[in-house]
Design an enzyme around this catalytic site. Sequence first.
Site, PDB file in Angstrom:
ATOM      1  N   GLY A   1       1.130  -0.778  -0.129  1.00 24.60           N
ATOM      2  CA  GLY A   1       0.210  -0.128  -0.075  1.00 24.60           C
ATOM      3  C   GLY A   1       1.087   1.632  -0.220  1.00 24.60           C
TER       4      GLY A   1
ATOM      5  N   TRP B   1       2.635   2.653  -2.355  1.00 26.03           N
ATOM      6  CA  TRP B   1       1.883   3.907  -3.382  1.00 26.03           C
ATOM      7  C   TRP B   1       0.453   4.647  -2.937  1.00 26.03           C
ATOM      8  CZ3 TRP B   1       3.796   3.352  -9.552  1.00 26.03           C
ATOM      9  CH2 TRP B   1       5.174   2.703  -9.367  1.00 26.03           C
TER      10      TRP B   1
ATOM     11  N   ASP C   1       2.955  -0.996  -9.754  1.00 23.53           N
ATOM     12  CA  ASP C   1       4.748  -1.249  -9.565  1.00 23.53           C
ATOM     13  C   ASP C   1       4.121  -2.483  -9.446  1.00 23.53           C
ATOM     14  OD1 ASP C   1       6.941  -0.731  -8.723  1.00 23.53           O
ATOM     15  OD2 ASP C   1       5.958  -0.491  -6.251  1.00 23.53           O
TER      16      ASP C   1
ATOM     17  N   LYS D   1       5.563   0.255 -13.863  1.00 26.38           N
ATOM     18  CA  LYS D   1       7.278  -0.525 -13.851  1.00 26.38           C
ATOM     19  C   LYS D   1       8.097  -1.232 -14.660  1.00 26.38           C
ATOM     20  CE  LYS D   1       8.151  -3.117  -9.791  1.00 26.38           C
ATOM     21  NZ  LYS D   1       8.969  -2.839  -8.759  1.00 26.38           N
TER      22      LYS D   1
HETATM   23  C1  LIG Z   1       6.187  -4.604  -5.701  1.00 23.06           C
HETATM   24  S1  LIG Z   1       5.059  -4.817  -5.302  1.00 23.06           S
HETATM   25  C2  LIG Z   1       4.229  -3.353  -5.121  1.00 23.06           C
HETATM   26  C3  LIG Z   1       3.950  -2.110  -3.875  1.00 23.06           C
HETATM   27  C4  LIG Z   1       4.026  -0.950  -4.112  1.00 23.06           C
HETATM   28  N1  LIG Z   1       3.457  -0.927  -4.799  1.00 23.06           N
HETATM   29  C5  LIG Z   1       3.101  -0.265  -2.925  1.00 23.06           C
HETATM   30  O1  LIG Z   1       3.660   0.640  -2.612  1.00 23.06           O
HETATM   31  O2  LIG Z   1       3.603  -0.832  -1.662  1.00 23.06           O
HETATM   32  C6  LIG Z   1       4.028  -5.651  -6.684  1.00 23.06           C
HETATM   33  C7  LIG Z   1       2.792  -6.202  -6.574  1.00 23.06           C
HETATM   34  O3  LIG Z   1       2.086  -6.477  -7.594  1.00 23.06           O
HETATM   35  C8  LIG Z   1       1.396  -7.702  -7.204  1.00 23.06           C
HETATM   36  N2  LIG Z   1       1.125  -8.605  -8.819  1.00 23.06           N
HETATM   37  C9  LIG Z   1       1.656  -9.115  -9.336  1.00 23.06           C
HETATM   38  N3  LIG Z   1       0.622  -9.168 -10.499  1.00 23.06           N
HETATM   39  C10 LIG Z   1      -0.180  -8.641 -10.475  1.00 23.06           C
HETATM   40  C11 LIG Z   1      -1.650  -8.727 -10.955  1.00 23.06           C
HETATM   41  N4  LIG Z   1      -1.750  -9.691 -12.571  1.00 23.06           N
HETATM   42  N5  LIG Z   1      -2.814  -8.761 -10.712  1.00 23.06           N
HETATM   43  C12 LIG Z   1      -2.353  -7.500  -9.888  1.00 23.06           C
HETATM   44  N6  LIG Z   1      -1.099  -7.090  -9.204  1.00 23.06           N
HETATM   45  C13 LIG Z   1      -0.673  -8.055  -9.686  1.00 23.06           C
HETATM   46  C14 LIG Z   1       1.893  -8.905  -6.677  1.00 23.06           C
HETATM   47  O4  LIG Z   1       0.933  -9.767  -5.818  1.00 23.06           O
HETATM   48  C15 LIG Z   1       2.824  -7.715  -5.337  1.00 23.06           C
HETATM   49  O5  LIG Z   1       2.111  -7.230  -4.408  1.00 23.06           O
END
Ligand SMILES: C[S@@+](CC[C@H](N)C(=O)[O-])C[C@H]1O[C@@H](n2cnc3c(N)ncnc32)[C@H](O)[C@@H]1O
Length: 208
Positions: free
Chosen positions: A63, A65, A122, A162
């Site tokens: 959370g 972002w 992200d 990203k």
């Molecule tokens: C690097 S983390 C994001 C961190 C977040 N931006 C923060 O600030 O806390 C990447 C996230 O992308 C999610 N993710 C990956 N593939 C996804 C998809 N197809 N749909 C939704 N979320 C996805 C993962 O579950 C993970 O929680």
Amino acid sequence: MKKSKRIKKSNSWKIKQHRDQFFKKSKTLGYRSRASFKLIELNKKYKFIKNHTNLLDLGSCPGGWTQVARQIIKSGKILSIDLKEMEPIKNVKFIKGDISLDETKSEVLNYFKENLDVIISDMAADTTGNKSLDSIRTNQLCTEILNFSKDTLKPKGVLVSKLFMGDDFIEVKNLAKSIFKKVNFFKPESSRKESKETYLHCEILKTL
Ligand SMILES: C[S@@+](CC[C@H](N)C(=O)[O-])C[C@H]1O[C@@H](n2cnc3c(N)ncnc32)[C@H](O)[C@@H]1O
């Protein structure tokens, strides 16, 4: 100690230092993740989140972002989506789902009832231990969102996503350029130098 071992040790020390520095800062400021600083830097450079922005945050968990967006947006709507459950954030709608699925995409449109100002993503695929494969899978998510943004953003909308500087980087860049008039790349200071991660910033759909 051999020179190569010394270099490895000093590199891992630098990575740890970098991680610790942003980890401490995020705890002090009450952010859920170090990733918050990446969005703060991106928004400082491109100024796409405003008071009235309607924003979709993809891959939002835990959370960080969403927290940054919430601090700026006072009158717009925020929808956050992740595969994993996210602790609630006041005045933010959260959907646990996979954005690659049509049903999740429909939920986005049902929630906003109109096209969006900003999509931030992200998203990162789960790591497999194979860096090249991980990079391809994360860039596939970026491709998915580029295509989704074509139909979902307002004509002057913004997409920030990203992506990794892997073998398919040029392909993703070309796709972005075929959809948007302006395409930029930016690597925030808070993103580790050793990581191939970078961020795509796109604005103004070519249909305009
Ligand atoms: C690097 S983390 C994001 C961190 C977040 N931006 C923060 O600030 O806390 C990447 C996230 O992308 C999610 N993710 C990956 N593939 C996804 C998809 N197809 N749909 C939704 N979320 C996805 C993962 O579950 C993970 O929680």
